[in-house]
Design an enzyme around this catalytic site. Structure first.
Site, PDB file in Angstrom:
ATOM      1  N   ASP A   1       0.810  -1.222   0.000  1.00 46.71           N
ATOM      2  CA  ASP A   1       0.000   0.000   0.000  1.00 46.71           C
ATOM      3  C   ASP A   1       0.840   1.267   0.000  1.00 46.71           C
ATOM      4  OD1 ASP A   1      -2.248  -1.645   0.098  1.00 46.71           O
ATOM      5  OD2 ASP A   1      -2.270  -1.644   2.286  1.00 46.71           O
TER       6      ASP A   1
ATOM      7  N   LYS B   1       1.913   2.033  -5.037  1.00 44.80           N
ATOM      8  CA  LYS B   1       2.483   1.442  -6.263  1.00 44.80           C
ATOM      9  C   LYS B   1       1.587   1.696  -7.466  1.00 44.80           C
ATOM     10  CE  LYS B   1       2.432  -2.563  -4.235  1.00 44.80           C
ATOM     11  NZ  LYS B   1       2.050  -2.150  -2.873  1.00 44.80           N
TER      12      LYS B   1
ATOM     13  N   GLY C   1      -4.515  -4.387  -3.821  1.00 44.98           N
ATOM     14  CA  GLY C   1      -5.486  -3.352  -4.177  1.00 44.98           C
ATOM     15  C   GLY C   1      -4.684  -2.140  -4.586  1.00 44.98           C
ATOM     16  N   HIS C   2      -4.624  -1.864  -5.873  1.00 44.88           N
ATOM     17  CA  HIS C   2      -3.777  -0.787  -6.393  1.00 44.88           C
ATOM     18  C   HIS C   2      -4.667   0.335  -6.913  1.00 44.88           C
ATOM     19  CE1 HIS C   2      -0.383  -3.955  -7.125  1.00 44.88           C
ATOM     20  NE2 HIS C   2      -0.644  -3.752  -5.852  1.00 44.88           N
TER      21      HIS C   2
ATOM     22  N   GLN D   1       1.983  -6.161  -3.100  1.00 46.91           N
ATOM     23  CA  GLN D   1       2.394  -6.212  -1.690  1.00 46.91           C
ATOM     24  C   GLN D   1       3.688  -5.406  -1.493  1.00 46.91           C
ATOM     25  OE1 GLN D   1       1.337  -9.658  -3.090  1.00 46.91           O
ATOM     26  NE2 GLN D   1      -0.560  -8.621  -2.650  1.00 46.91           N
TER      27      GLN D   1
HETATM   28  P1  GDP Z   1      -0.737   0.246  -3.549  1.00 46.47           P
HETATM   29  O1  GDP Z   1      -1.323  -1.024  -3.058  1.00 46.47           O
HETATM   30  O2  GDP Z   1       0.719   0.351  -3.256  1.00 46.47           O
HETATM   31  O3  GDP Z   1      -1.036   0.517  -4.993  1.00 46.47           O
HETATM   32  O4  GDP Z   1      -1.418   1.412  -2.707  1.00 46.47           O
HETATM   33  P2  GDP Z   1      -2.992   1.545  -2.368  1.00 46.47           P
HETATM   34  O5  GDP Z   1      -3.707   1.964  -3.585  1.00 46.47           O
HETATM   35  O6  GDP Z   1      -3.478   0.341  -1.667  1.00 46.47           O
HETATM   36  O7  GDP Z   1      -2.950   2.673  -1.278  1.00 46.47           O
HETATM   37  C1  GDP Z   1      -2.427   3.935  -1.532  1.00 46.47           C
HETATM   38  C2  GDP Z   1      -3.506   4.976  -1.255  1.00 46.47           C
HETATM   39  O8  GDP Z   1      -2.910   6.260  -1.198  1.00 46.47           O
HETATM   40  C3  GDP Z   1      -4.546   5.056  -2.347  1.00 46.47           C
HETATM   41  O9  GDP Z   1      -5.761   5.478  -1.773  1.00 46.47           O
HETATM   42  C4  GDP Z   1      -4.000   6.153  -3.265  1.00 46.47           C
HETATM   43  O10 GDP Z   1      -5.013   6.790  -4.022  1.00 46.47           O
HETATM   44  C5  GDP Z   1      -3.393   7.083  -2.252  1.00 46.47           C
HETATM   45  N1  GDP Z   1      -2.227   7.837  -2.697  1.00 46.47           N
HETATM   46  C6  GDP Z   1      -1.205   7.463  -3.516  1.00 46.47           C
HETATM   47  N2  GDP Z   1      -0.270   8.435  -3.563  1.00 46.47           N
HETATM   48  C7  GDP Z   1      -0.704   9.433  -2.772  1.00 46.47           C
HETATM   49  C8  GDP Z   1      -0.157  10.696  -2.379  1.00 46.47           C
HETATM   50  O11 GDP Z   1       0.937  11.099  -2.758  1.00 46.47           O
HETATM   51  N3  GDP Z   1      -0.907  11.451  -1.515  1.00 46.47           N
HETATM   52  C9  GDP Z   1      -2.106  11.041  -1.036  1.00 46.47           C
HETATM   53  N4  GDP Z   1      -2.750  11.835  -0.190  1.00 46.47           N
HETATM   54  N5  GDP Z   1      -2.643   9.858  -1.383  1.00 46.47           N
HETATM   55  C10 GDP Z   1      -1.950   9.064  -2.219  1.00 46.47           C
HETATM   56  P1  IMO Z   2      -0.920  -4.265  -2.174  1.00 42.64           P
HETATM   57  O1  IMO Z   2      -0.443  -4.870  -3.473  1.00 42.64           O
HETATM   58  C1  IMO Z   2      -0.966  -4.513   2.166  1.00 42.64           C
HETATM   59  C2  IMO Z   2      -1.100  -8.542   3.904  1.00 42.64           C
HETATM   60  C3  IMO Z   2      -2.344  -8.980   4.638  1.00 42.64           C
HETATM   61  C4  IMO Z   2      -1.734  -9.917   5.670  1.00 42.64           C
HETATM   62  C5  IMO Z   2      -0.626 -10.602   4.882  1.00 42.64           C
HETATM   63  C6  IMO Z   2      -1.002 -11.957   4.287  1.00 42.64           C
HETATM   64  O2  IMO Z   2      -2.206  -3.549  -2.285  1.00 42.64           O
HETATM   65  O3  IMO Z   2       0.170  -3.463  -1.542  1.00 42.64           O
HETATM   66  P2  IMO Z   2      -2.532 -12.709   2.238  1.00 42.64           P
HETATM   67  O4  IMO Z   2      -3.984 -12.500   1.980  1.00 42.64           O
HETATM   68  O5  IMO Z   2      -1.639 -12.169   1.177  1.00 42.64           O
HETATM   69  O6  IMO Z   2      -2.189 -14.124   2.572  1.00 42.64           O
HETATM   70  O7  IMO Z   2      -2.226 -11.852   3.590  1.00 42.64           O
HETATM   71  O8  IMO Z   2      -0.291  -9.710   3.816  1.00 42.64           O
HETATM   72  N1  IMO Z   2      -1.321  -8.062   2.512  1.00 42.64           N
HETATM   73  C7  IMO Z   2      -1.230  -6.786   2.137  1.00 42.64           C
HETATM   74  N2  IMO Z   2      -1.016  -5.677   2.861  1.00 42.64           N
HETATM   75  N3  IMO Z   2      -1.081  -4.438   0.828  1.00 42.64           N
HETATM   76  C8  IMO Z   2      -1.265  -5.546   0.085  1.00 42.64           C
HETATM   77  O9  IMO Z   2      -1.246  -5.545  -1.256  1.00 42.64           O
HETATM   78  C9  IMO Z   2      -1.389  -6.794   0.740  1.00 42.64           C
HETATM   79  N4  IMO Z   2      -1.599  -8.060   0.323  1.00 42.64           N
HETATM   80  C10 IMO Z   2      -1.537  -8.833   1.414  1.00 42.64           C
HETATM   81  O10 IMO Z   2      -2.989  -7.883   5.237  1.00 42.64           O
HETATM   82  O11 IMO Z   2      -1.142  -9.183   6.700  1.00 42.64           O
HETATM   83 MG    MG Z   3      -2.881  -1.670  -1.848  1.00 48.60          MG
END
Ligand code: GDP
Ligand code: IMO
Ligand code: MG
Length: 425
Positions: A13, A16, A40-41, A224
């Site tokens: 999270d 990415k 979840g990207h 991840q």
């Molecule tokens: P990922 O799994 O690495 O792709 O990240 P996620 O999408 O799960 O979580 C990142 C969250 O931060 C999402 O809600 C993005 O829309 C948000 N986000 C990404 N970059 C920025 C930033 O520079 N500032 C803010 N405020 N939000 C951001």
């Molecule tokens: P993205 O790609 C954050 C965490 C889960 C748990 C552990 C194992 O969005 O960054 P799993 O279901 O993979 O067996 O869970 O890994 N986890 C993540 N945490 N971002 C993710 O993906 C994750 N995918 C799995 O919360 O701790």
């Molecule tokens: Mg994510």
């Protein structure tokens, strides 16, 4: 650079999705190399949010070819839902979305077993996403998994499914006293799925190597993060695949010599979802304040993310195990809410100072962070488009991260939207 790996440098999270989308404006092919719908990207373009779980985050760049690699575990229902949602939103995937024939399938019993395994662990539960990831990779490594290629031969698929259903129902029903899984419903659903995805199935290794030979650019997208890696993460509080950069070559069938550079995506503070050690985790009320300020709720499960200070020990560790060449630093804008900002530069435990990240979760649990404190900037920075637009305190914060990790910050993200970004190189 012809081949770049984009890897999460913390516990996932990191942002990415945003960074991959941005970089894909300049690449021909984006390939996810591991994980499944546990990811979840998020990509936000002019306020419109798209969350991708399986499909690479380059899909919103209309000329980018998207690959689901052999290292992935694919849930048919989630994939079809994602394709349908994209098409409904006007994003065509036709002719530019391909799936490795070697990728493994998530089966309904994997999701049931994921929940049951967590139940068995009780207070030691990992906090999995419930997407069947661990059980699917377990089947892969015990060599009973079912792959996309198996769907192409219905007789073989039926055989493998029967063997699995018998074994899994024994676990589910006889051991856990939960209802048995119905074999026929699965058989029909998966054969239907095969009919839909048949034109998308490819030998991804051949495709990518040919493309590289022709001078095309490839971005390998990790899901991840480094500290969730099955070998390099905070075991056992990890996922079951290799998010680290090495996972890209295994998951895509390209050789290590094909990789030119690794971009580490790192949040300006730290978050983690699920259980496990987290040395710089905030206490209350800061934990709640930062969760709200950063919107730190899971993009897959909606769970509240744990939040903490930036940890340079982890950043250095990620640099080492991934070969990070430069950083994409995200969510810098979220720190605008803080008058002072801490950076963890080392740990102390049992009278010892740790400059390197310890490999044992139980040692990490006892680590006390050694902090530096820096003045905050206390003003919004979302409109900054050049480093010079940032307050001096924010620039110093970035410089300190560069010093502590000996790597440059090439991209600075100051908001969730695609355009809320400073690109330095
Ligand atoms: P990922 O799994 O690495 O792709 O990240 P996620 O999408 O799960 O979580 C990142 C969250 O931060 C999402 O809600 C993005 O829309 C948000 N986000 C990404 N970059 C920025 C930033 O520079 N500032 C803010 N405020 N939000 C951001
Ligand atoms: P993205 O790609 C954050 C965490 C889960 C748990 C552990 C194992 O969005 O960054 P799993 O279901 O993979 O067996 O869970 O890994 N986890 C993540 N945490 N971002 C993710 O993906 C994750 N995918 C799995 O919360 O701790
Ligand atoms: Mg994510």
């Amino acid at each position: 650079m012809p081949t770049t790996v984009v890897v999460g440098a913390q516990w996932g999270d990191e942002g990415k999705g945003k960074i991959v989308d941005l970089m894909c404006a300049h690449v021909d092919i984006v390939a996810r190399y591991q994980g499944g719908a546990n990811a979840g990207h998020t990509v936000v373009i002019e306020g419109k949010k798209t969350i991708l779980h399986l499909i690479p985050s380059g899909i919103l760049q209309k000329d980018c070819v998207c690959i689901l690699g052999a290292g992935m575990v694919i849930d048919p229902a989630k994939l079809l839902e994602e394709i349908d949602n994209l098409e409904k939103g006007g994003v065509s995937v036709v002719g530019r979305l391909f799936i490795s024939h070697q990728a493994h399938l998530i089966m309904p019993y994997h999701k049931v077993l994921d929940e049951l395994n967590e139940r068995d662990l009780g207070s030691k539960a990992i906090g999995v996403t419930g997407r069947g990831i661990g059980p699917a990779y377990t089947d892969k490594y015990t060599r009973v998994g079912i792959r996309i290629v198996d769907l192409l031969d219905p007789e073989l698929f039926r055989e493998k499914l029967d063997a699995n259903i018998t074994a899994k129902n024994r676990l589910i029903n006889e051991l856990h006293h939960e209802p048995v899984i119905d074999r026929d419903a699965i058989l029909n659903y998966y054969l239907d799925f095969d009919r839909r995805i048949d034109p998308l199935v490819k030998d991804v290794s051949v495709y990518l190597n040919d493309a590289l030979d022709q001078g095309k650019t490839v971005l390998c997208e990790g899901a991840q993060g480094t500290l969730l890696d099955i070998d390099w993460g905070t075991y056992p509080y990890v996922t079951s695949s290799h998010p680290t950069a090495g996972g890209a070559v295994i998951g895509l069938g390209i050789g290590p010599t094909r990789i030119d550079t690794v971009v580490g995506v790192i949040k300006a503070y730290t978050t983690r979802v699920g259980s496990g050690p987290f040395p710089t985790e905030f206490d209350q009320p800061l934990a709640d304040q930062m969760r709200e300020a950063g919107g730190e709720f899971g993009a897959t499960t909606g769970r509240a993310r744990r939040c903490g200070w930036f940890d340079a020990v982890i950043a250095r560790y990620s640099t080492r195990v991934n070969g990070v060449g430069s950083w994409a630093l995200t969510k810098l804008d979220v720190l605008s809410v803080l008058p002072n900002i801490k950076i963890c530069v080392a740990y102390e435990a049992g009278g010892k100072r740790f400059e390197q990240f310890p490999s044992e979760s139980k040692v990490i649990k006892d680590c006390v962070p050694v902090y530096e404190e820096w003045p905050g900037w206390s003003k919004p920075i979302n409109d900054a488009r050049r480093v010079e637009d940032l307050p001096i305190e924010a620039r110093r914060y970035i410089e300190r991260i560069e010093e502590l990790t000996a790597r440059p910050v090439g991209i600075i993200s100051v908001g969730s939207d695609r355009n809320e970004t400073i690109i330095r190189n």
